[in-house]
Design an enzyme around this catalytic site. Sequence first.
Site, PDB file in Angstrom:
ATOM      1  N   MET A 157      -4.993 -19.687  35.395  1.00 11.01           N
ATOM      2  CA  MET A 157      -5.978 -20.058  36.406  1.00 11.01           C
ATOM      3  C   MET A 157      -7.241 -20.874  35.646  1.00 11.01           C
ATOM      4  SD  MET A 157      -6.966 -18.196  39.654  1.00 11.01           S
ATOM      5  CE  MET A 157      -5.792 -17.093  40.603  1.00 11.01           C
ATOM      6  N   CYS A 158      -8.395 -20.960  36.205  1.00  6.93           N
ATOM      7  CA  CYS A 158      -9.731 -21.559  36.062  1.00  6.93           C
ATOM      8  C   CYS A 158     -10.220 -22.171  37.519  1.00  6.93           C
ATOM      9  CB  CYS A 158      -9.425 -22.496  34.730  1.00  6.93           C
ATOM     10  SG  CYS A 158      -9.369 -22.081  33.136  1.00  6.93           S
ATOM     11  N   GLY A 159     -11.395 -22.515  37.350  1.00  2.87           N
ATOM     12  CA  GLY A 159     -11.991 -22.936  38.717  1.00  2.87           C
ATOM     13  C   GLY A 159     -12.734 -24.214  38.069  1.00  2.87           C
ATOM     14  N   ARG A 214     -11.514 -17.125  39.497  1.00  5.18           N
ATOM     15  CA  ARG A 214     -10.415 -17.877  38.921  1.00  5.18           C
ATOM     16  C   ARG A 214     -10.982 -18.007  37.316  1.00  5.18           C
ATOM     17  NH1 ARG A 214      -7.506 -21.004  42.408  1.00  5.18           N
ATOM     18  NH2 ARG A 214      -6.865 -22.263  40.493  1.00  5.18           N
TER      19      ARG A 214
END
Lengths: 236, 296
Positions: free
Chosen positions: B1-3, B32
Amino acid sequence: METITDTDKTVRVDLDESSVRDLNQFLHHDLAASGVKHIEVLNPNGRHNIAVGVDAPVSVDIRGHAGYFIGGMNKQARITVHGNVGWSVGENIMSGSIRVKGNASECAGASGHGGLVVIEGDASSRCGISMKGCDIVVGGSVGHMSAFMAQLGTLVVCGDADAGLGDSLYEAVIYVRGTIKGLGADAREEPMGEEDYARVAALLDKAGFDHDPKAFKRVASARTLYHWNADHHQEY
Amino acid sequence: MCGIVGLLLKNAALNENLGRFVTPMLVSMAERGPDSAGLAVFTDRDLGEKYSLFAQDAQFDWDALERVLDEALVPTPRIEAKGRYARLSLDVEPDTLRRWMAEHFPHLHVLSAGHFMDIYKDAGHPAEIAGRYDFPALTGSHAVGHTRMATESAITPAHAHPFTAGEDFCLVHNGSLSNPYKIRRRLERKGIRFETDNDTEAACRFLEWRLREGDGLETALAEGFSVLDGFYTLLMATRDELALVRDSFACKPAVVAETDDYVAIGSEYRALAHLPGVKEASLFEPRPEEIYTWRR
């Protein structure tokens, strides 16, 4: 859930006041005894998992843009989103219907076993991925790799389809009114028959779109991937 | 993930509110990416050469650094510190400063250099980091932010995004590259130095190298499509531009909202849901291998 107000068997849930978990617990555990037939959800604001796992003949109206997995695993319920949705709307839908008035992001109707998913706007990539018997009608266009590995059911696209349509299809059938940018491996265009016209007409009617079924093309599996062929050297 | 999040204000009257708008965008993407976060903020005017610095030591004496710089390097440096972070303004070339810092203050990390950009990044929950550096009070014309869920290299402030290279250029990334070392070896042969073993740094330094060689952002990104292998949604900022691309699979999300006042980008719509006028905004999902740019 304190913010629910019971008026004529309608409840209204404001997600700025209640959590999605509160809403879903009500839908799963308290709905049957309550006699409620209509649920209105306010301020979805892109939140995920709204009205997943409903198993009751009720209608749910979600007023605004919603997030991922809306109406996942739905049985019986008639869910309408008055806005856009994120990924995987109606994932694994079993029966009932989900209508999105706006656009849907990726994987709309993924793995759906039954029921109807209607996207009035566009659906993004991988629409109907691995569908297993549901019907999906998209008023606009679908993104790349739609109906990837779709096993059973019908995908009707009133607009265009992006590249890789129907890659590795099994027995699901795709109908496209606009242009097809490219077919995926083992997908092929086939002539439309009377049964196809009837199938498209019935779904357009259910979804509320007024198009001539004669304008649609049929895409189905060439079934060359059904059996392993060592001579292909992994190139299909 | 990651935002990832980005905001470019087309209406300069809103510049005072940049931090107030972008902070909830960043914090809403904490799920995220809960392990670190960062934000790059650009002003619409040239503020002279400035550097974002990060100290490993929480008790670092910034006043002492100011005195030493004044005596040893150039007169009248100006330091504005917030805990382990400081903005250093002084009239010296980035290469010179980086060399001097490496020699005299090896535990000070130079996060960024430029006339328009400040970078804040740290390990910890995005909401804590936003509070630590008072993100809501930040002003400017555009900003790019990132919340990280590490899937490859270590969780440290240096491995947090945004990554920078050169001056007034930064990049955030959701996804993972499968050929960062190949890119890195190619760039290292050209004398380009890396600061971490993070895959995103390879993409950042590749694109900045192309820009420095004279490519426009769109040309550099078009070459990026053939060089970068893996999954990515990349959001970049220069002094006056934002650019957004997704790889050919486009399996890392992004949503764009555009109004007369701003362009806002988020991994998910909920990052944008609080913005004024977003319900009437033109909303779309960027297509695979298409280059989107917006200029302030």
